[in-house]
Design an enzyme around this catalytic site. Structure first.
Site, PDB file in Angstrom:
ATOM      1  N   GLU A  14       0.816  -1.211   0.000  1.00  0.00           N
ATOM      2  CA  GLU A  14       0.000   0.000   0.000  1.00  0.00           C
ATOM      3  C   GLU A  14       0.852   1.265   0.000  1.00  0.00           C
ATOM      4  O   GLU A  14       0.414   2.322   0.441  1.00  0.00           O
ATOM      5  CB  GLU A  14      -0.941  -0.016   1.209  1.00  0.00           C
ATOM      6  CG  GLU A  14      -1.913  -1.187   1.198  1.00  0.00           C
ATOM      7  CD  GLU A  14      -2.768  -1.240   2.440  1.00  0.00           C
ATOM      8  OE1 GLU A  14      -3.628  -0.358   2.600  1.00  0.00           O
ATOM      9  OE2 GLU A  14      -2.573  -2.154   3.261  1.00  0.00           O
ATOM     10  N   SER A  39      -6.594  -2.635   2.675  1.00  0.00           N
ATOM     11  CA  SER A  39      -7.085  -2.122   1.388  1.00  0.00           C
ATOM     12  C   SER A  39      -7.626  -3.221   0.478  1.00  0.00           C
ATOM     13  O   SER A  39      -7.539  -3.125  -0.742  1.00  0.00           O
ATOM     14  CB  SER A  39      -5.992  -1.325   0.659  1.00  0.00           C
ATOM     15  OG  SER A  39      -5.765  -0.112   1.308  1.00  0.00           O
ATOM     16  N   TYR A  79      -9.972   3.699  -4.190  1.00  0.00           N
ATOM     17  CA  TYR A  79      -9.087   4.818  -4.494  1.00  0.00           C
ATOM     18  C   TYR A  79      -9.242   5.410  -5.898  1.00  0.00           C
ATOM     19  O   TYR A  79      -8.571   6.386  -6.214  1.00  0.00           O
ATOM     20  CB  TYR A  79      -7.631   4.376  -4.290  1.00  0.00           C
ATOM     21  CG  TYR A  79      -7.373   3.886  -2.880  1.00  0.00           C
ATOM     22  CD1 TYR A  79      -7.464   4.753  -1.798  1.00  0.00           C
ATOM     23  CD2 TYR A  79      -7.057   2.551  -2.633  1.00  0.00           C
ATOM     24  CE1 TYR A  79      -7.241   4.313  -0.504  1.00  0.00           C
ATOM     25  CE2 TYR A  79      -6.822   2.098  -1.339  1.00  0.00           C
ATOM     26  CZ  TYR A  79      -6.918   2.987  -0.279  1.00  0.00           C
ATOM     27  OH  TYR A  79      -6.700   2.534   0.995  1.00  0.00           O
ATOM     28  N   ARG A 119     -11.168   3.249  11.619  1.00  0.00           N
ATOM     29  CA  ARG A 119     -12.342   3.082  10.751  1.00  0.00           C
ATOM     30  C   ARG A 119     -12.780   1.628  10.839  1.00  0.00           C
ATOM     31  O   ARG A 119     -11.971   0.724  10.594  1.00  0.00           O
ATOM     32  CB  ARG A 119     -12.004   3.445   9.309  1.00  0.00           C
ATOM     33  CG  ARG A 119     -13.247   3.691   8.440  1.00  0.00           C
ATOM     34  CD  ARG A 119     -12.905   3.810   6.975  1.00  0.00           C
ATOM     35  NE  ARG A 119     -12.623   2.497   6.405  1.00  0.00           N
ATOM     36  CZ  ARG A 119     -11.554   2.203   5.694  1.00  0.00           C
ATOM     37  NH1 ARG A 119     -10.614   3.114   5.481  1.00  0.00           N
ATOM     38  NH2 ARG A 119     -11.391   0.993   5.203  1.00  0.00           N
ATOM     39  N   ASP A 124     -15.119  -1.253   9.403  1.00  0.00           N
ATOM     40  CA  ASP A 124     -15.913  -1.650   8.243  1.00  0.00           C
ATOM     41  C   ASP A 124     -16.920  -2.716   8.640  1.00  0.00           C
ATOM     42  O   ASP A 124     -16.608  -3.631   9.416  1.00  0.00           O
ATOM     43  CB  ASP A 124     -15.001  -2.188   7.136  1.00  0.00           C
ATOM     44  CG  ASP A 124     -14.030  -1.132   6.627  1.00  0.00           C
ATOM     45  OD1 ASP A 124     -14.334   0.067   6.758  1.00  0.00           O
ATOM     46  OD2 ASP A 124     -12.960  -1.513   6.110  1.00  0.00           O
ATOM     47  N   GLU A 139     -13.844  -5.687   9.848  1.00  0.00           N
ATOM     48  CA  GLU A 139     -12.489  -5.439  10.351  1.00  0.00           C
ATOM     49  C   GLU A 139     -12.351  -3.987  10.781  1.00  0.00           C
ATOM     50  O   GLU A 139     -13.198  -3.143  10.489  1.00  0.00           O
ATOM     51  CB  GLU A 139     -11.431  -5.772   9.299  1.00  0.00           C
ATOM     52  CG  GLU A 139     -11.506  -4.946   8.032  1.00  0.00           C
ATOM     53  CD  GLU A 139     -10.462  -5.375   7.016  1.00  0.00           C
ATOM     54  OE1 GLU A 139      -9.266  -5.184   7.294  1.00  0.00           O
ATOM     55  OE2 GLU A 139     -10.840  -5.884   5.957  1.00  0.00           O
ATOM     56  N   ASN A 158      -9.570  -0.656  10.879  1.00  0.00           N
ATOM     57  CA  ASN A 158      -8.373  -0.075  10.275  1.00  0.00           C
ATOM     58  C   ASN A 158      -7.785   0.933  11.254  1.00  0.00           C
ATOM     59  O   ASN A 158      -8.429   1.934  11.582  1.00  0.00           O
ATOM     60  CB  ASN A 158      -8.732   0.636   8.968  1.00  0.00           C
ATOM     61  CG  ASN A 158      -9.366  -0.306   7.964  1.00  0.00           C
ATOM     62  OD1 ASN A 158      -8.688  -0.948   7.177  1.00  0.00           O
ATOM     63  ND2 ASN A 158     -10.694  -0.400   7.992  1.00  0.00           N
ATOM     64  N   GLY A 197      -6.890   5.434   5.509  1.00  0.00           N
ATOM     65  CA  GLY A 197      -6.348   6.334   4.496  1.00  0.00           C
ATOM     66  C   GLY A 197      -6.863   7.756   4.652  1.00  0.00           C
ATOM     67  O   GLY A 197      -8.003   7.982   5.057  1.00  0.00           O
TER      68      GLY A 197
END
Length: 318
Positions: free
Chosen positions: A16, A151, A221, A259, A261, A273, A275, A279
């Site tokens: 990433e 990601s 992205y 974050r 999800d 999961e 994060n 990002g």
């Protein structure tokens, strides 16, 4: 007023890297708009020696790093050794946030709903375990993902034995341990949490509508995904999603911003999961959610720095 010296750590050597560079540039641009900050920039792929040399000049480091060696506790451990305060989660929370198997176990113990899943190790017995999954794939879709990647790298949605074999092979390119979980067909949601495990606030729920079949690397992205803030779901379910996100953040002992999800299937929410360094680019979800409640990008970075200073002490250890 004395300037606060901020080290932005970006790049790195994970899959990433490009997203990390984009996040780092956004953060640097925001910091440059405020005279109170003095900025040091490090590409961790090349500048570790420079970071060691400059350690006494740095008040706070911002790891704008994603994936392995950035989000898994590695860089956090280095910063601890250098006695540099840093934003986002500590070593243990970062490691747990990167290890899907371990975080799922902790979420389940905390009463956070997750999809049913199995763990495959790349060893002599995994082929016999795969054969046992064939009976499942004949009945329902399965999701295959590496245990320690972000990601959506190496993630596959499988609905046949052939696709399962292909998905497992792809996931094993990234990790020796992979996760095979039940596919939940529903609305993709994500919730940001800002603060530490003792004092945090929850951002609005974001609804994600990818043009691809799921929110994969490209969809995250390339700007093609529609993101709606706040999500078009009943208030009761939005509050439940926020409660699960806050509990996930606290369960792992996270800090800064995370974050979480998740998938909404009718009236049931399943956490996928967390994060620990989400990002921060033009297409990223956390800045959009923060903006929806009046927190602009610069203010978001200010808050992360303030949380780091409060957690590690206003003065750098000598």
């Amino acid at each position: 007023m004395k300037q606060i010296s901020i080290a932005v750590l970006m790049g790195g050597i994970s899959s990433e890297r490009e997203i990390s560079l984009a996040s780092g540039k956004q953060i640097i641009n925001a910091l440059r708009k405020q005279s109170k900050y003095r900025i040091f920039i490090y590409d961790i792929k090349n500048d570790l020696g420079k970071l060691f040399k400059d350690k006494d000049k740095i008040d706070v480091a911002i790891p704008a790093l994603h994936g392995r060696f950035g989000e898994d506790g590695a860089i956090q451990g280095l910063l601890e050794l250098l006695q540099i305060p840093y934003t986002h989660s500590n070593v243990s929370a970062s490691a747990l946030g990167m290890d899907k198997n371990l975080q799922k176990k902790l979420f389940k113990e905390a009463g956070i709903p997750i999809p049913d899943y199995r763990v495959l190790e790349k060893n002599e017995s995994f082929k016999s375990e795969v054969s046992q999954l064939y009976s499942l794939i004949d009945k329902k879709k399965l999701v295959v993902k590496p245990n320690t990647e972000g990601s959506s790298m190496g993630v596959s949605i499988c609905q046949s034995r052939k696709e399962l074999d292909k998905g497992i092979k792809e996931a094993f390119k990234y990790d020796y341990t992979i996760i095979v979980e039940d596919y939940i067909n529903g609305t993709e949601l994500t919730v940001g949490v800002l603060g530490n495990k003792e004092n945090s606030s929850v951002l609005p729920v974001v609804e994600i509508i990818p043009k691809t079949k799921f929110f994969d690397y490209e969809a995250k992205y390339d700007g093609s995904t529609q993101e709606i803030v706040p999500a078009r779901i009943p208030d009761k379910l939005a509050k439940l999603a926020q409660r699960y996100a806050a509990l996930a953040h606290k369960t792992l002992g996270c800090s800064g911003v995370t974050r979480v999800d998740m998938i909404l299937d009718k009236n049931r929410i399943f956490i996928l999961e967390i994060n620990t360094i989400p990002g921060i680019t033009k297409e990223s979800l956390i800045p959009k959610a923060a903006k929806a409640i009046g927190i602009n990008f610069g203010e978001l970075i200010d808050r992360l720095i303030q949380i780091a200073l409060e957690e590690h002490g206003a003065k750098k250890k000598s």
